[in-house]
Design a protein around this motif. Structure first.
Motif, mmCIF file in Angstrom:
data_model
loop_
_atom_site.group_PDB
_atom_site.id
_atom_site.type_symbol
_atom_site.label_atom_id
_atom_site.label_comp_id
_atom_site.label_asym_id
_atom_site.label_seq_id
_atom_site.Cartn_x
_atom_site.Cartn_y
_atom_site.Cartn_z
ATOM 1 N N UNK A 176 1.770 -6.127 -16.035
ATOM 2 C CA UNK A 176 1.828 -6.460 -14.764
ATOM 3 C C UNK A 176 1.129 -7.682 -14.287
ATOM 4 N N UNK A 177 -0.070 -7.957 -14.942
ATOM 5 C CA UNK A 177 -0.789 -9.167 -14.847
ATOM 6 C C UNK A 177 -0.234 -10.333 -15.585
ATOM 7 N N UNK A 212 -10.668 -10.689 -12.674
ATOM 8 C CA UNK A 212 -10.809 -11.491 -13.867
ATOM 9 C C UNK A 212 -9.335 -11.666 -14.409
ATOM 10 N N UNK A 213 -8.575 -10.455 -14.512
ATOM 11 C CA UNK A 213 -7.348 -10.652 -15.013
ATOM 12 C C UNK A 213 -6.425 -11.417 -14.350
ATOM 13 N N UNK A 226 -5.293 -14.354 -4.101
ATOM 14 C CA UNK A 226 -7.117 -13.893 -3.516
ATOM 15 C C UNK A 226 -6.921 -13.368 -2.267
ATOM 16 N N UNK A 227 -5.960 -13.761 -1.595
ATOM 17 C CA UNK A 227 -5.943 -13.134 -0.225
ATOM 18 C C UNK A 227 -5.464 -11.699 -0.146
ATOM 19 N N UNK A 228 -4.639 -11.453 -1.338
ATOM 20 C CA UNK A 228 -4.285 -10.017 -1.309
ATOM 21 C C UNK A 228 -5.520 -9.191 -1.836
ATOM 22 N N UNK A 260 -15.997 -1.113 -6.969
ATOM 23 C CA UNK A 260 -16.496 -2.803 -7.171
ATOM 24 C C UNK A 260 -16.008 -3.179 -8.836
ATOM 25 N N UNK A 261 -16.408 -2.268 -9.673
ATOM 26 C CA UNK A 261 -16.138 -2.689 -11.031
ATOM 27 C C UNK A 261 -14.514 -2.944 -11.116
#
Length: 354
Positions: A107-108, A92-93, A126-128, A84-85
């Motif tokens: 990568x981000x 967040x990234x 977000x879908x991914x 979860x973390x």
């Protein structure tokens, strides 16, 4: 002495978090070369600009997958504790990358740069990420509809972003649907090929209702006495893969030649993986099913002729599930709760379990 707050400066927002674009592309190229040889082969067929953006997208997807599973370039899965973390960190990234702020992870920063260049949106990423959340929650599909939704999150949504990278308009729903079909097909091939690895990680993407139909007891999927049933379920997955591949070819026909060639090459390579799993039958999971380099080159050559001819066959049996239906389901229902798993009756032990 501490500087007075009135002279402090905020971090400026810049595409890629301020990293040099060539550096991000080079690192993304290294990631795809090591993380997915099949995608790396197909990506070489794109025009240079699309190829580099494809690598940037892959880098983000690969890094998210690695963070979610606490692994390195798709290697051995790490412990489930802290999942979860790790998902929160991914969110967040990714949000920070879209804001143009540095993330300390190339990568981000790559997805932030890509968003500026081609218009990838937070809703798309977000879908991914929702797919990673399902895995982190230990979720398993109970029905074919659940399987379709999982395939959308982990692969179909990526296909949509790839279409945007190739220049497809966000308003061209039909072509985006076909790109989603390609992602579906890839994921169904992956599920069929990786049944053994997923079982070892206590994961299963076969719908519960399928296993009930085959009288496969909980925890017995990979046992020798169920290899024939497993082969039949794998064929069921690959039959659906073929339906999605046929639809994807219709969308590929609308792409420029180089992009069409790359898409059809990837479709042929992943289709070959799926059909090789079926051909190996009960032995498909004795070792990992792969496509050697010379076969990939043969598929690339065949894809060149297919792209040049550009006359996809009409689809006689379209897949039951499509992007439009799944998006409605996703927006309406939100996250899928883990369904209650009712145990099947225990059988008397026999020598079939040996």
């Amino acid at each position: 002495m501490l500087a007075p707050s009135r002279i402090l400066r905020t971090t400026p927002a810049r595409a890629g978090g301020g990293r040099d674009r060539d550096d991000l592309v080079d690192q993304a190229e290294d990631m795809i070369a090591e993380g997915s040889r099949s995608f790396a082969t197909a990506s070489r067929l794109f025009p240079e600009a699309v190829r580099e953006q494809c690598w940037l997208l892959y880098a983000w997807c690969r890094r998210c997958d690695d963070l979610a599973d606490d692994q390195e370039l798709g290697g051995a899965l790490g412990p489930e504790e802290g999942a979860d973390r790790r998902i929160r960190s991914i969110r967040l990234l990714t949000e920070r990358a879209f804001e143009g702020l540095p993330t300390a992870d190339p990568a981000f920063d790559a997805i932030g740069l890509l968003a500026r260049e081609v218009g990838i949106t937070p809703d798309m990423t977000d879908d991914v990420i929702q797919g990673f959340e399902l895995d982190a929650d230990g979720w398993r599909p109970r029905t074919e509809a659940d399987l379709a939704r999982y395939c959308y999150h982990v692969a179909g949504a990526v296909g949509v972003m790839m279409a945007i990278v190739m220049g497809v308009s966000k308003d061209d729903s039909d072509t985006l649907d076909r790109a989603c079909d390609l992602g579906f097909a890839f994921q169904l091939a992956n599920i069929a090929r990786d049944l053994k690895e997923d079982d070892a990680a206590d994961r299963c993407y076969l719908p519960v209702e399928w296993m009930v139909e085959q009288d496969i007891e909980p925890g017995q999927l990979l046992k020798p006495h169920h290899r024939q049933e497993l082969a039949e379920l794998a064929k069921r997955l690959i039959d659906r893969m073929d339906q999605h591949l046929a639809m994807a070819r219709l969308g590929a026909a609308k792409l420029p030649f180089r992009s069409r060639w790359a898409v059809l090459a990837a479709a042929r390579i992943y289709g070959a993986i799926g059909h090789k799993v079926v051909a190996r039958g009960i032995h498909a999971w004795d070792s990992r099913t792969t496509i050697p380099g010379f076969e990939k080159l043969r598929h690339v050559a065949a894809a060149w002729w297919e792209a040049l001819r550009n006359k996809p066959d009409p689809v006689e049996t379209p897949p039951e599930w499509n992007r439009g239906d799944i998006l409605i389901d996703v927006r309406m229902r939100g996250p899928i709760p883990d369904p209650p798993m009712e145990p099947l009756p225990e059988e008397e032990p026999s020598d079939r379990y040996d």
